[in-house]
Design an enzyme around this catalytic site. Structure first.
Site, short mmCIF file in Angstrom:
data_model
loop_
_atom_site.label_atom_id
_atom_site.label_comp_id
_atom_site.label_asym_id
_atom_site.label_seq_id
_atom_site.Cartn_x
_atom_site.Cartn_y
_atom_site.Cartn_z
CG HIS A 127 -1.91 0.99 1.38
ND1 HIS A 127 -1.67 2.28 1.73
CD2 HIS A 127 -3.24 0.90 1.17
CE1 HIS A 127 -2.80 2.97 1.75
NE2 HIS A 127 -3.78 2.15 1.41
CG ASP A 203 0.51 -2.04 6.22
OD1 ASP A 203 -0.43 -2.17 7.03
OD2 ASP A 203 0.40 -1.44 5.13
CD GLN A 206 -6.92 -4.43 4.40
OE1 GLN A 206 -7.84 -5.12 4.81
NE2 GLN A 206 -7.11 -3.20 3.95
CE LYS A 229 -7.30 -0.14 6.43
NZ LYS A 229 -8.08 0.42 5.33
CB CYS A 369 -3.71 3.25 -1.61
SG CYS A 369 -4.93 4.51 -1.32
N1 C6P Z 1 -6.43 0.50 2.81
C1 C6P Z 1 -8.28 0.06 1.30
O1 C6P Z 1 -9.39 0.29 0.84
P1 C6P Z 1 -4.98 4.00 7.03
O2 C6P Z 1 -5.55 4.90 5.98
O3 C6P Z 1 -3.70 4.52 7.62
O4 C6P Z 1 -5.99 3.57 8.05
O5 C6P Z 1 -4.62 2.62 6.27
C2 C6P Z 1 -3.69 2.63 5.23
C3 C6P Z 1 -3.42 1.25 4.75
C4 C6P Z 1 -2.17 0.71 4.91
N2 C6P Z 1 -1.90 -0.55 4.57
C5 C6P Z 1 -2.82 -1.36 4.05
C6 C6P Z 1 -2.46 -2.77 3.72
C7 C6P Z 1 -4.12 -0.87 3.85
O6 C6P Z 1 -5.04 -1.67 3.34
C8 C6P Z 1 -4.43 0.47 4.19
C9 C6P Z 1 -5.77 1.04 3.90
C10 C6P Z 1 -7.77 0.92 2.44
O7 C6P Z 1 -7.58 -0.85 0.89
C11 C6P Z 1 -7.87 2.37 2.12
S1 C6P Z 1 -6.80 2.85 0.81
#
Ligand code: C6P
Length: 411
Positions: A127, A203, A206, A229, A369
């Site tokens: 991401h 990270d 997910q 999430k 992203c």
């Molecule tokens: N992915 C998706 O629809 P934040 O925005 O910091 O809470 O999460 C960022 C992020 C970082 N790593 C991974 C693997 C992610 O999936 C995400 C967020 C969302 O896939 C929004 S782009």
């Protein structure tokens, strides 16, 4: 027909008020939990209770409601630590989200430890939140980025792992891909990285919402995730890191609460974890995250994972019936979490998602992203359905029927 008997989804759905919504005349089918999950009443009520009964600035007041706020906020931290089997709540730093958690490591650990000519190893499926911070650090200090590549089924190619980790300063990778759904072998990669003397950042955006995560068992060094999430509120995330690293790292942001003593020209730092939490924290959100953790623990993360595995398996099978569809990511549900991306020739993913929305079904379309990954897949975007504990098998059927109907519109 595959059954998901282990989880009482009907009862779980009653906990999520938003699932009563009717969209375009149809009951909402929410298949975008990878973007953000829905919130159970327990979390909403916990936050309302905080604002209604004991809203106060924590760590500062000597009066009762401030002490209550402090106790609730710090108790949430303790429960988060237990949830990921962290050795101590002192290693749990509350951030805004995983993006901020990774940037904290970039600014604090990265600037102090990554130097000119050093190498940071990432993967092709990251991401932007686990790519751009390292691009910025590399540009700042003159470090280099290298990447583990993926095969055509969206699995990391590990044949050259030993060569790639050799000499790396940091290996930063996602536990589960938000776009492909691939669950990466973090433990194996961490072992190789440590043997080569590199640190490992994961990270977990997910992963933590969808499977049991044990940072001690994974044996990594930094692990970040976002509250929103995992049934929790927006505005709160977590960085876990080894105590020895946090002790040695300089502060990230300066301000109130992160200091011990301040003179006009000098300051000393508070104990962990507050050294990394400058300013008034997201109190309601932290307490809400604690309630989300309680909620998920009450269900059991192994059951959440088993439920999603069943749904994913079923979805992979049903999507095969859609003519001309391309489904991305591993076909093996053991290494494929509850998110599946797909595309159809001649229908833009956004058009597909819009038509699906007309049936009350929420899916995400776009690059998710992960633009370099889109480049690797050779598409500008995909449509993605992602599942959670409140999704039912018949919602997968509805999705597949909606895709087939959309295809007819464009035929
Ligand atoms: N992915 C998706 O629809 P934040 O925005 O910091 O809470 O999460 C960022 C992020 C970082 N790593 C991974 C693997 C992610 O999936 C995400 C967020 C969302 O896939 C929004 S782009």
């Amino acid at each position: 027909m595959i059954e998901t008997r282990s989880l009482d989804v009907t009862a779980i759905r009653e906990d999520f008020p938003i699932l009563d919504r009717v969209i375009n005349g149809k009951p909402l089918v929410y298949l975008d939990s990878a973007a953000t999950s829905q919130k159970p009443r327990a979390v909403i009520d916990t936050m309302t209770d905080y604002y209604s009964r004991y809203n106060a600035n924590p760590h500062r007041g000597v009066y009762q409601i401030s002490e209550e706020a402090t106790a609730a906020y710090e108790s949430a931290r303790q429960r988060v630590a237990t949830f990921i089997n962290a050795p101590s709540p002192k290693e749990i730093i509350f951030t805004r989200n995983v993006t901020e958690a990774i940037n904290l490591v970039r600014y604090s650990w990265g600037r102090a430890n990554v130097h000119q000519g050093d190498r940071i190893l990432l993967t092709e499926m990251e991401h932007h939140s686990n790519l751009v911070p390292w691009q910025l650090l590399a540009a700042e200090v003159g470090a280099e980025l290298d990447f583990l590549l993926i095969d055509d089924r969206g699995r990391l190619v590990l044949d050259d792992l030993a060569q790639k980790v050799a000499g790396a300063r940091l290996v930063a990778l996602t536990h589960q891909s938000n776009t492909l759904g691939t669950i990466n072998p973090v433990k194996e990669i961490a072992r190789a990285a440590h043997q080569a003397g590199a640190l490992v950042l994961v990270d977990g955006a997910q992963a933590v919402p969808h499977m049991p995560v044990d940072v001690r068992d994974l044996d990594v060094d930094f692990y970040g995730f976002s509250g929103h999430k995992m049934c929790g509120p927006t505005g709160i995330g977590v960085l876990w890191a080894r105590r020895s690293l946090l002790d040695a790292m300089p502060p990230f942001l300066g301000g109130g609460d992160m200091i011990k003593k301040v003179t006009l020209d000098h300051a000393t730092w508070n104990d962990l974890p507050w050294k990394f939490e400058a300013g008034t924290p997201a109190v309601a959100e932290g307490i809400g995250l604690g309630a989300a953790v309680d909620y998920l623990c009450g269900i059991g993360m192994d059951r959440v994972r088993a439920h999603e595995r069943t749904l994913l398996d079923y979805a992979l099978e049903k999507l095969q019936d859609v003519p001309q569809i391309t489904v991305y990511g591993p076909q093996d549900p053991d290494i494929h979490g509850g998110a599946v991306s797909f595309s159809l020739p001649d229908i833009h993913p956004h058009d597909l998602a819009t038509l699906i929305d007309q049936e009350g079904i929420a899916v995400r379309a776009g690059h998710h992203c992960t633009q370099p990954l889109m480049e690797r897949l050779g598409v500008p975007a995909t449509t993605r359905a992602s599942f959670y504990l409140y999704n039912r098998q018949d919602e997968v059927d509805q999705l597949v029927e909606a895709i087939v109907r959309a295809q007819k519109v464009f035929a």
